[in-house]
Scaffold this motif. Structure first.
Motif, PDB file in Angstrom:
ATOM      1  N   GLY A 188       0.826  -1.214   0.000  1.00 19.11           N
ATOM      2  CA  GLY A 188       0.000   0.000   0.000  1.00 19.11           C
ATOM      3  C   GLY A 188       0.858   1.261   0.000  1.00 19.11           C
ATOM      4  N   MET A 189       1.896   1.275   0.839  1.00 22.63           N
ATOM      5  CA  MET A 189       2.763   2.453   0.914  1.00 22.63           C
ATOM      6  C   MET A 189       3.532   2.664  -0.389  1.00 22.63           C
ATOM      7  N   VAL A 190       3.963   1.564  -0.976  1.00 26.26           N
ATOM      8  CA  VAL A 190       4.726   1.688  -2.230  1.00 26.26           C
ATOM      9  C   VAL A 190       3.827   2.235  -3.346  1.00 26.26           C
ATOM     10  N   ILE A 191       2.587   1.722  -3.375  1.00 29.76           N
ATOM     11  CA  ILE A 191       1.659   2.222  -4.402  1.00 29.76           C
ATOM     12  C   ILE A 191       1.435   3.721  -4.213  1.00 29.76           C
ATOM     13  N   ALA A 192       1.146   4.089  -2.942  1.00 30.50           N
ATOM     14  CA  ALA A 192       0.906   5.517  -2.674  1.00 30.50           C
ATOM     15  C   ALA A 192       2.116   6.341  -3.093  1.00 30.50           C
ATOM     16  N   GLY A 193       3.291   5.834  -2.777  1.00 26.45           N
ATOM     17  CA  GLY A 193       4.520   6.564  -3.114  1.00 26.45           C
ATOM     18  C   GLY A 193       4.754   6.646  -4.608  1.00 26.45           C
ATOM     19  N   GLU A 194       4.404   5.607  -5.316  1.00 26.84           N
ATOM     20  CA  GLU A 194       4.573   5.598  -6.775  1.00 26.84           C
ATOM     21  C   GLU A 194       3.728   6.692  -7.430  1.00 26.84           C
ATOM     22  N   LEU A 195       2.617   6.973  -6.792  1.00 25.50           N
ATOM     23  CA  LEU A 195       1.727   7.988  -7.369  1.00 25.50           C
ATOM     24  C   LEU A 195       2.208   9.397  -7.054  1.00 25.50           C
ATOM     25  N   ARG A 196       3.170   9.510  -6.139  1.00 28.04           N
ATOM     26  CA  ARG A 196       3.650  10.825  -5.729  1.00 28.04           C
ATOM     27  C   ARG A 196       5.164  10.944  -5.857  1.00 28.04           C
ATOM     28  N   PRO A 197       5.660  11.067  -7.068  1.00 25.03           N
ATOM     29  CA  PRO A 197       7.111  11.176  -7.222  1.00 25.03           C
ATOM     30  C   PRO A 197       7.602  12.572  -6.875  1.00 25.03           C
ATOM     31  N   ILE A 198       8.766  12.669  -6.319  1.00 23.37           N
ATOM     32  CA  ILE A 198       9.383  13.967  -6.035  1.00 23.37           C
ATOM     33  C   ILE A 198      10.233  14.353  -7.226  1.00 23.37           C
ATOM     34  N   ASP A 213      12.580  16.069 -16.267  1.00 19.67           N
ATOM     35  CA  ASP A 213      12.473  14.733 -16.805  1.00 19.67           C
ATOM     36  C   ASP A 213      12.712  13.672 -15.744  1.00 19.67           C
ATOM     37  N   ASN A 214      13.153  14.095 -14.586  1.00 12.75           N
ATOM     38  CA  ASN A 214      13.535  13.095 -13.605  1.00 12.75           C
ATOM     39  C   ASN A 214      12.875  13.309 -12.269  1.00 12.75           C
ATOM     40  N   GLY A 215      12.728  12.206 -11.527  1.00 13.25           N
ATOM     41  CA  GLY A 215      12.179  12.334 -10.199  1.00 13.25           C
ATOM     42  C   GLY A 215      12.374  11.053  -9.441  1.00 13.25           C
ATOM     43  N   ASN A 216      12.229  11.145  -8.121  1.00 13.82           N
ATOM     44  CA  ASN A 216      12.323   9.956  -7.287  1.00 13.82           C
ATOM     45  C   ASN A 216      10.960   9.689  -6.693  1.00 13.82           C
ATOM     46  N   PRO A 217      10.496   8.448  -6.782  1.00 12.32           N
ATOM     47  CA  PRO A 217       9.190   8.160  -6.199  1.00 12.32           C
ATOM     48  C   PRO A 217       9.299   8.159  -4.678  1.00 12.32           C
ATOM     49  N   THR A 218       8.269   8.646  -4.000  1.00  6.32           N
ATOM     50  CA  THR A 218       8.299   8.616  -2.531  1.00  6.32           C
ATOM     51  C   THR A 218       8.070   7.193  -2.028  1.00  6.32           C
ATOM     52  N   SER A 219       7.945   6.235  -2.929  1.00  6.14           N
ATOM     53  CA  SER A 219       7.837   4.833  -2.529  1.00  6.14           C
ATOM     54  C   SER A 219       9.201   4.257  -2.164  1.00  6.14           C
ATOM     55  N   LEU A 220      10.263   4.976  -2.528  1.00  7.50           N
ATOM     56  CA  LEU A 220      11.606   4.423  -2.387  1.00  7.50           C
ATOM     57  C   LEU A 220      11.963   3.960  -0.962  1.00  7.50           C
ATOM     58  N   VAL A 267       6.774  -6.820  -4.976  1.00  8.83           N
ATOM     59  CA  VAL A 267       5.925  -5.736  -4.442  1.00  8.83           C
ATOM     60  C   VAL A 267       6.042  -4.502  -5.343  1.00  8.83           C
ATOM     61  N   GLN A 268       7.275  -4.180  -5.713  1.00  5.67           N
ATOM     62  CA  GLN A 268       7.480  -3.005  -6.567  1.00  5.67           C
ATOM     63  C   GLN A 268       6.790  -3.202  -7.924  1.00  5.67           C
ATOM     64  N   ALA A 269       6.877  -4.428  -8.456  1.00  6.91           N
ATOM     65  CA  ALA A 269       6.251  -4.693  -9.752  1.00  6.91           C
ATOM     66  C   ALA A 269       4.743  -4.512  -9.671  1.00  6.91           C
ATOM     67  N   LEU A 270       4.153  -5.076  -8.592  1.00  2.00           N
ATOM     68  CA  LEU A 270       2.699  -4.933  -8.412  1.00  2.00           C
ATOM     69  C   LEU A 270       2.319  -3.453  -8.308  1.00  2.00           C
ATOM     70  N   ALA A 271       3.096  -2.723  -7.479  1.00  2.00           N
ATOM     71  CA  ALA A 271       2.793  -1.303  -7.289  1.00  2.00           C
ATOM     72  C   ALA A 271       2.949  -0.533  -8.599  1.00  2.00           C
ATOM     73  N   THR A 272       3.950  -0.891  -9.376  1.00  3.14           N
ATOM     74  CA  THR A 272       4.175  -0.198 -10.644  1.00  3.14           C
ATOM     75  C   THR A 272       3.004  -0.431 -11.608  1.00  3.14           C
ATOM     76  N   VAL A 273       2.500  -1.677 -11.586  1.00  2.00           N
ATOM     77  CA  VAL A 273       1.363  -1.981 -12.460  1.00  2.00           C
ATOM     78  C   VAL A 273       0.145  -1.157 -12.029  1.00  2.00           C
ATOM     79  N   VAL A 274      -0.117  -1.139 -10.715  1.00  3.07           N
ATOM     80  CA  VAL A 274      -1.293  -0.399 -10.218  1.00  3.07           C
ATOM     81  C   VAL A 274      -1.130   1.100 -10.524  1.00  3.07           C
ATOM     82  N   ALA A 275       0.037   1.648 -10.148  1.00  7.68           N
ATOM     83  CA  ALA A 275       0.239   3.083 -10.356  1.00  7.68           C
ATOM     84  C   ALA A 275       0.231   3.419 -11.852  1.00  7.68           C
ATOM     85  N   GLY A 276       0.827   2.528 -12.643  1.00  8.12           N
ATOM     86  CA  GLY A 276       0.833   2.744 -14.101  1.00  8.12           C
ATOM     87  C   GLY A 276      -0.587   2.784 -14.638  1.00  8.12           C
TER      88      GLY A 276
END
Ligand code: C2E
Ligand code: MG
Ligand code: MG
Length: 721
Positions: free
Chosen positions: A94-104, A112-119, A137-146
Motif C-alpha cells: 500500500g505504501m509503495v503504491i501511494a509513493g509511486e503515485l507521488r514522485p518527487i 524529466d527526472n524524479g524519485n518516487p516517494t515509494s523508495l 511488491v514493486q512490480a505490483l505497485a508499478t502496475v497499479v500506479a501505471g
C-alpha cells in the motif's frame, strides 16, 4: 495528422496543472521513466521499432523481467504463499503504491527526472527480505500506479525492469557481505548500516544510468552531460529517501502499524519539494503556453553554443512570427487570442525533435532552438515543418482560423557567435520572409548597411506594435472667431524604449512600405475610437480626425475596418473625420475613389489634408464628398513671406468657400499667423500658437482649461450613412 487533431479537441491545461496534453517543455516532473513517454507525442508511444533506443529499452525490459522471474522462481511457491499471508507485506505494498503515485521531482527546467516517494519502503523491503519480495511488491505497485496514471504497458514493463535491476544490484551487494535466506529478515545495525549505504549508492547509480542512457539516446545528447544534469539535487533527494529505508526497516521489525506513520514526513517532503519545483518552473516558463520563456531560451542557447564550440557543431535559432495575430486578438478578444496561442504552442512543440526547445518570446513571437543541426537545409526543413503544422485550420469558438507564420533562421557559427546576435539575425531573416512572402528565410548578410539598419528599425517597429508602444497624441483645432476648440486631430507617436518619442515621419513611411500597414491602421483606429467614446462620455464632444496614408486608402477593406470599429466602440460616424493627403489625391485618385465613397457612405466626414504641397487643384475633387480642406503649413508660411503668396492663398481659400468647403489652417505659430489666416477666410486653425499635439491626459486638461468645448449633438451612437 494526429498532432493537430489532439490539439483541437483536447484543451490544453495550464502550466502548473497535471499531466496531459502539454508541450514537451513543460512535461510534469515525474519519474525517471518519463522518457518512455515520447515528448513529441502526447500519447504514450514508444520509440520506433529497430532504433537504438528501441533496442535498448527492449533489452533492458527483457533483462529486468528475466531477473524478476528468476528471483521469484528461486523464492519458490511455498515461501511466496507465506509472504502473501503477512500483513506487513500488504501494508508495504500500500505504501509503495501511494509513493509511486507521488514522485518527487528533480529541479530541472524541463523536468524529466524524479524519485518516487515509494523508495523508502521498497528499499526497506530490499534490506529486510531481499530482491524477490521487494521486486515483486514493486512490480505490483508499478502496475497499479501505471494503470492509475494511464501509462502504456511497455512503459510499465520498462519501469518494472528498471527497478528490478537496480534493486538486484543493491541486493547483490548486501548478499555478498551478508548472505541470508529469504526467510530471515535483516535489520541492519552497526557496520550493517555502511553496507546499506553502499547498496543505496549502487541502487542510485544503476537506476540513474539505466534511465539516463535512454534519455541520452532520446535527446541525442552526450551521456555524461545527461547524467550530470542536476546531479546535486538528485543525489540529495535520493539520499533523503534512501536514508529513511533503515528507519522503515526498524519500524517493520517492531510493529507493522508503525510503518504507515512514515506517510506524514514523506507528505511534507513531497509538498515542499513540489513547491520549489513549481517555482523554478514558473521562473523559466511562459505562463500562458507553458513554453520556455526568454530566460530559459538564453540559458539553453548558451549551453548549446558551448557544446557546439567544443564539438564543432552547428546550432540553429528559428524565429517565428504569426501573421496578423494582433487582429485576431483585438477583434475576437484576448481569451480567444490566448487559446489560439496555446494551440500554436502545442503544435510547435509537437513538430520538433526531442532536445529542441520551443520558447515564447512574447506576443505572437516564438523561437525554436535547434541545439544540434546538421546544416541550413535541415534547419529549413524544421522551419517548413513548423509552418505546415500551423497551416492546418484551427477551430476556435466555432470559427476556423487559417494561421500563417513567417520563420527566420540564423545559424551558429555561420551567422552569429552569440545568442543576442543570433536572435537579431533570425529576426532580420524573419522580416525578409514576411516581406517577400516566402514563409521561411535563412539569414543572408546584406551588402548594404542601410538596408540592415532599416531592417532592424523595422523589426523594432513590429515589436512596438505588439507591445503597444504606439500612442495617439491629439492637437486641438481652434475656431478663429471665438478661439473655442472645434475639433481634434489624432497624430501618432512612437514611445521608443531608447530613443524617446518619435514623430510619424520616422516610421510611418516604413509602415507604408511593409506588411505592417494593416496592423498599424488597426492600432490607430483601436486607440482613437475608444478615446472618442471616453471623451464623449465626459462631455467632450468634438469630432476627431485621423490621418490615412495612400497605402491605407488602397486597402479595399478599410471601410469595413472603420465601420466595425465605430460599431464596436459605439461612436457615431459624425464624430470621426478622415484626412486624406493632397499628395494621395494627386497620385492615386482613381484607385482610391471607391474607398473614399464607401467611407463617406458610413457617415464619417472627410478632409483634404496638406493642401498646397502638390499641384492639386480643387476642381479635381470632382464631386468627392470632402467637407474640409486643411491648408498646409508651408502654404500658410507663404502668406507672410510674399504679397504674391497672400494673393495665391487668398484666392484658394475663396475658391474653397465657393465650393462649400471649410478651410482650416495648419502650422499656425504666432498671433500674426492666426490673424492673417483668419483675414483670408479660414474658419479654424491648429498649430503651436494654440498648442502642440498633446497626449490624452494633457489634451483633456487643455480642453477644460481653455473652456473650448463646442456644443455637439447629445447622442453618441448615430446611424451610419
Ligand atoms: P499632418 O496631418 O499634416 O499633421 C500636421 C502636422 O503638423 C503634425 O505633424 C503636427 O505635429 C504638425 N504641427 C502642429 N503644429 C505645428 C506648427 O505650429 N508648426 C508646424 N510647422 N507644424 C505643426 P506630425 O504629428 O509630425 O505628423 C506628421 C504627419 O504624419 C501628419 O501630417 C500626417 O500626414 C502623418 N501622420 C500623423 N499621424 C498619422 C497617423 O496616425 N496615420 C497616418 N497614416 N499618418 C499620420
Ligand atoms: Mg493631418
Ligand atoms: Mg497636414
Amino acid at each position: 495528422m494526429g498532432v493537430t487533431e489532439i490539439v483541437d479537441t483536447e484543451p490544453m491545461r495550464g502550466a502548473t496543472a497535471g499531466e496531459g496534453a502539454r508541450p514537451a517543455g513543460v512535461r510534469p516532473m515525474n519519474h525517471p521513466e518519463d522518457l518512455m513517454k515520447d515528448p513529441n507525442n502526447t500519447r504514450d508511444v514508444g520509440p520506433r521499432v529497430g532504433t537504438p533506443l528501441w533496442l535498448y529499452l527492449v533489452s533492458t525490459t527483457v533483462a529486468g523481467c528475466v531477473l524478476l522471474g528468476a528471483s521469484v522462481f528461486w523464492l519458490g511457491l511455498d515461501r511466496l504463499q507465506t509472504f502473501a499471508g503477512e500483513p506487513l507485506v500488504w501494508v508495504l505494498l500500500g505504501m509503495v503504491i501511494a509513493g509511486e503515485l507521488r514522485p518527487i521531482a528533480a529541479q530541472s527546467a524541463d523536468g524529466d527526472n524524479g524519485n518516487p516517494t515509494s523508495l523508502p519502503f521498497s528499499f526497506a523491503l530490499v534490506i529486510y527480505f531481499g530482491l524477490p519480495v521487494a521486486g515483486l511488491v514493486q512490480a505490483l505497485a508499478t502496475v497499479v500506479a501505471g494503470g492509475v496514471r494511464g501509462h502504456a504497458p511497455h512503459r510499465t514493463a520498462f519501469n518494472i525492469a528498471q527497478y528490478t535491476l537496480s534493486f538486484g544490484v543493491a541486493d547483490a551487494i548486501i548478499q555478498f557481505a551478508y548472505p541470508r535466506s529469504a526467510e530471515t529478515a535483516w535489520v541492519p545495525q552497526g557496520w550493517g548500516l555502511l553496507l546499506v549505504a553502499l547498496a543505496g549508492a549502487a541502487y542510485f547509480i544503476t537506476n540513474l544510468t539505466l534511465v539516463e542512457c535512454a534519455v541520452a539516446m532520446h535527446e541525442r545528447a552526450p551521456l555524461h552531460k545527461v547524467l550530470m544534469k542536476n546531479i546535486g539535487q538528485r543525489l540529495f533527494v535520493a539520499g533523503v529517501l534512501l536514508s529513511l529505508a533503515p528507519l522503515v526497516v526498524v519500524a517493520m521489525a517492531h510493529s507493522v502499524w508503525l510503518v504507515p506513520l512514515f506517510f506524514f514526513p514523506l507528505a511534507a517532503l513531497y509538498s515542499s519539494a513540489s513547491l520549489s519545483v513549481k517555482r523554478e518552473h514558473q521562473a523559466n516558463h511562459d505562463e500562458l503556453t507553458g513554453l520556455a520563456n526568454r530566460k530559459l531560451l538564453i540559458l539553453r542557447t548558451q549551453e548549446a553554443l558551448g557544446e557546439a564550440q567544443v564539438h564543432r557543431g552547428r546550432v540553429g535559432l528559428l524565429l517565428l512570427d504569426l501573421d496578423r495575430f494582433k487582429e485576431v486578438n483585438d477583434t475576437l478578444g484576448h481569451p480567444t487570442g490566448d487559446r489560439l496561442l496555446q494551440t500554436v504552442a502545442h503544435r510547435l512543440t509537437h513538430s520538433v525533435r526531442p532536445g529542441d526547445l520551443v520558447a515564447r518570446l512574447g506576443g505572437d513571437e516564438f523561437a525554436v532552438l535547434l541545439p544540434q543541426v546538421r546544416d541550413a537545409v535541415s534547419a529549413r526543413e524544421v522551419a517548413t515543418r513548423l509552418r505546415v503544422a500551423l497551416a492546418e485550420p484551427m477551430r476556435l469558438d466555432g470559427m476556423d482560423f487559417d494561421l500563417e507564420a513567417s520563420v527566420g533562421i540564423a545559424l551558429y557559427p555561420n551567422h552569429a557567435p552569440d545568442f543576442e546576435l543570433l536572435l537579431q539575425r533570425a529576426d532580420v531573416a524573419m522580416y525578409v520572409a514576411k516581406e517577400r512572402r516566402t514563409g521561411v528565410e535563412l539569414y543572408a548578410p546584406h551588402k548594404d548597411r542601410n538596408s540592415t539598419a532599416r531592417l532592424s528599425l523595422f523589426s523594432e517597429l513590429r515589436r512596438a506594435l505588439i507591445e503597444n508602444e504606439l500612442e495617439m497624441f491629439y492637437q486641438p483645432v481652434v475656431s478663429l472667431t471665438d478661439h473655442r476648440a472645434v475639433a481634434l486631430e489624432a497624430l501618432v507617436r512612437w514611445r521608443h524604449r531608447h530613443r524617446g518619442i518619435l514623430p510619424p515621419e520616422e516610421f510611418v513611411p516604413l509602415v507604408e512600405q511593409s506588411y505592417l500597414m494593416r496592423s498599424f491602421t488597426h492600432e490607430v483606429i483601436e486607440q482613437t475610437l475608444p478615446q472618442i467614446a471616453r471623451w464623449w462620455d465626459e462631455g467632450i464632444r468634438l469630432p476627431v480626425s485621423v490621418n490615412l496614408s495612400a497605402r491605407e486608402l488602397l486597402d479595399p477593406t478599410l471601410p469595413e475596418i472603420v465601420a466595425a470599429g465605430l460599431r464596436r466602440h459605439g461612436v457615431r460616424p459624425g464624430s470621426l473625420r478622415l484626412e486624406i493627403s493632397e499628395r494621395v489625391m494627386v497620385s492615386d485618385a482613381e484607385a482610391i475613389t471607391p474607398t473614399i465613397l464607401a467611407l463617406a457612405d458610413l457617415g464619417v466626414s472627410l478632409a483634404l489634408d496638406d493642401f498646397g504641397t502638390g499641384y492639386f487643384t480643387l476642381a479635381r475633387l470632382n464631386g468627392l464628398p470632402v467637407e474640409e480642406v486643411k491648408v498646409d503649413e508651408s502654404f500658410v508660411r507663404r502668406i507672410s513671406d510674399t504679397s504674391d503668396g497672400r494673393v495665391i492663398v487668398g484666392s484658394a481659400v475663396d475658391l474653397m468657400s465657393t465650393l462649400g468647403l471649410r478651410a482650416v489652417a495648419e502650422g499656425v505659430e504666432s498671433d500674426s499667423d492666426a490673424e492673417s489666416v483668419r483675414a483670408l477666410g479660414c474658419y479654424a486653425a491648429q498649430g503651436q500658437y494654440f498648442t502642440p499635439p498633446l497626449d490624452v491626459a494633457a489634451t483633456t486638461r487643455w480642453l477644460y482649461e481653455h473652456g473650448g468645448l463646442a456644443e455637439q449633438p447629445s447622442e453618441r451612437t448615430g446611424s451610419a450613412g
